[in-house]
Design a protein around this motif. Structure first.
Motif, PDB file in Angstrom:
ATOM      1  N   UNK A  64       0.829  -1.211   0.000  1.00 24.07           N
ATOM      2  CA  UNK A  64       0.000   0.000   0.000  1.00 24.07           C
ATOM      3  C   UNK A  64       0.864   1.263   0.000  1.00 24.07           C
ATOM      4  N   UNK A  65       1.986   1.222   0.730  1.00 21.11           N
ATOM      5  CA  UNK A  65       2.810   2.432   0.859  1.00 21.11           C
ATOM      6  C   UNK A  65       3.702   2.640  -0.358  1.00 21.11           C
ATOM      7  N   UNK A  66       4.296   1.550  -0.868  1.00 15.39           N
ATOM      8  CA  UNK A  66       5.152   1.702  -2.043  1.00 15.39           C
ATOM      9  C   UNK A  66       4.306   2.086  -3.260  1.00 15.39           C
ATOM     10  N   UNK A  67       3.114   1.501  -3.360  1.00 10.46           N
ATOM     11  CA  UNK A  67       2.237   1.853  -4.479  1.00 10.46           C
ATOM     12  C   UNK A  67       1.829   3.320  -4.405  1.00 10.46           C
ATOM     13  N   UNK A  68       1.431   3.762  -3.221  1.00  5.32           N
ATOM     14  CA  UNK A  68       1.040   5.169  -3.048  1.00  5.32           C
ATOM     15  C   UNK A  68       2.190   6.067  -3.478  1.00  5.32           C
ATOM     16  N   UNK A  69       3.395   5.748  -2.965  1.00  5.38           N
ATOM     17  CA  UNK A  69       4.558   6.596  -3.255  1.00  5.38           C
ATOM     18  C   UNK A  69       4.857   6.634  -4.749  1.00  5.38           C
ATOM     19  N   UNK A  70       4.760   5.464  -5.405  1.00  2.00           N
ATOM     20  CA  UNK A  70       5.128   5.383  -6.822  1.00  2.00           C
ATOM     21  C   UNK A  70       4.062   5.964  -7.736  1.00  2.00           C
TER      22      UNK A  70
END
Lengths: 204, 204
Positions: free
Chosen positions: A48-54
């Motif tokens: 969830x966090x890496x996707x949001x960031x990317x």
């Protein structure tokens, strides 16, 4: 030997404790909670966090976080696009939306002027605000910044920039129903809603 | 429209808010903090948890979290392997290690008996404890479980299991009494009562 029985555990705790307000003991408790979840759930947590960031985008109009080039508010034909509410951050947009008292659009500065923290006018979205005002058919700008010294400084700076740009627009700021020294996002909805309804015209 | 300006943001907040004791507002603040970090830092944050979940091992002797088949404490020749301290979880091992007062080895139950939560003796590492006692040269078992009803139940159950196994081993439990540095008048009656009943002889 480290305090932790496992380097992997220690690394996970270090990461969790890097979040603001999360101490090492709480971090350990949270990490051990995660460890008790399924592989799938831990994967979903992390992704969830890496996707949001990317993949996150920022609205090209108001600079709010968005999944598309134009955020749902800026894209809506039901909103009053002649009124812009200037806020510090994403949370403030959500807080004002939750009052149900505002039907215009927003402009997210992404911070406020703070000499103490080395944040100047160029570090936040003020130029793009002036550009919106000179281009579009804007009737009113509502300044909904924190009722702090930094908020007042930013209010005044924006007021002068708009004056200098020679744009004919009404400038108001939210009513001081909001207790002085408080952050916008922590204000109760009733007070915040009233402060928008009872906004007062900005006079230097 | 959802409360959140972005589904990606909402998903990240949902995941953060799934942690115990983290409300939605705090979760949003933490996620927006992460979003301000570099790509590399967010990647490191996420990876720490999936790596821990995928690669973590549990010590084959004491069942503590470990990076190897045998944890550093069980592998150490400097520790007294004839004394086993029985604890509920990983945090308890770390707390007791931090006192610097214990040089034996541990046995991590991974929980305590709790009929209310449906946790029975088979759900925690009691069989493996009895196995350790029957196989090894163990002199003493120290029960260091919470001083709650569940802890007492588990203490008693383990005590009976050891008796039934016919193992000749000394069984003790951690002392209960007034916490060091506490005022007598602020100590709860149950603790104070026990500390009087279980008083120890004064030696100067």
């Amino acid at each position: 030997m480290s305090d932790y029985p496992s380097i992997l555990l220690e690394q996970a705790v270090n990461q969790m404790a890097s979040l603001p307000g999360v101490g090492r003991r709480t971090a350990l408790r949270l990490v051990l909670h995660l460890l008790r979840q399924s592989d799938h759930d831990v994967e979903a947590f992390s992704t969830a966090f890496t996707r949001l960031k990317k993949e996150v985008l920022y609205c090209r109009e108001c600079h709010n976080i968005s999944d598309s080039e134009l955020c749902p508010i800026c894209a809506s034909t039901r909103r009053d696009h002649t009124t812009i509410c200037v806020v510090e951050n994403v949370q403030d947009v959500m807080s004002i939306e939750n009052t149900g008292q505002y039907n215009g659009v927003y402009h997210v500065l992404g911070g406020i002027i703070s000499p103490m923290e080395g944040i100047g006018p160029k570090d936040i979205e003020i130029d793009s605000l002036i550009e919106r005002l000179t281009k579009g058919d804007i009737q009113e700008v509502i300044l909904a910044l924190p009722t702090t010294m930094e908020g007042d400084t930013t209010n005044f700076y924006i007021f002068r920039r708009i004056q200098n740009a020679g744009v004919d627009v009404r400038i108001s700021q939210i009513a001081r129903g909001v207790a002085v020294g408080n952050q916008i996002e922590y204000t109760d909805e009733l007070t915040l809603g009233r402060s928008i309804v009872n906004r007062i015209e900005f006079k230097a």
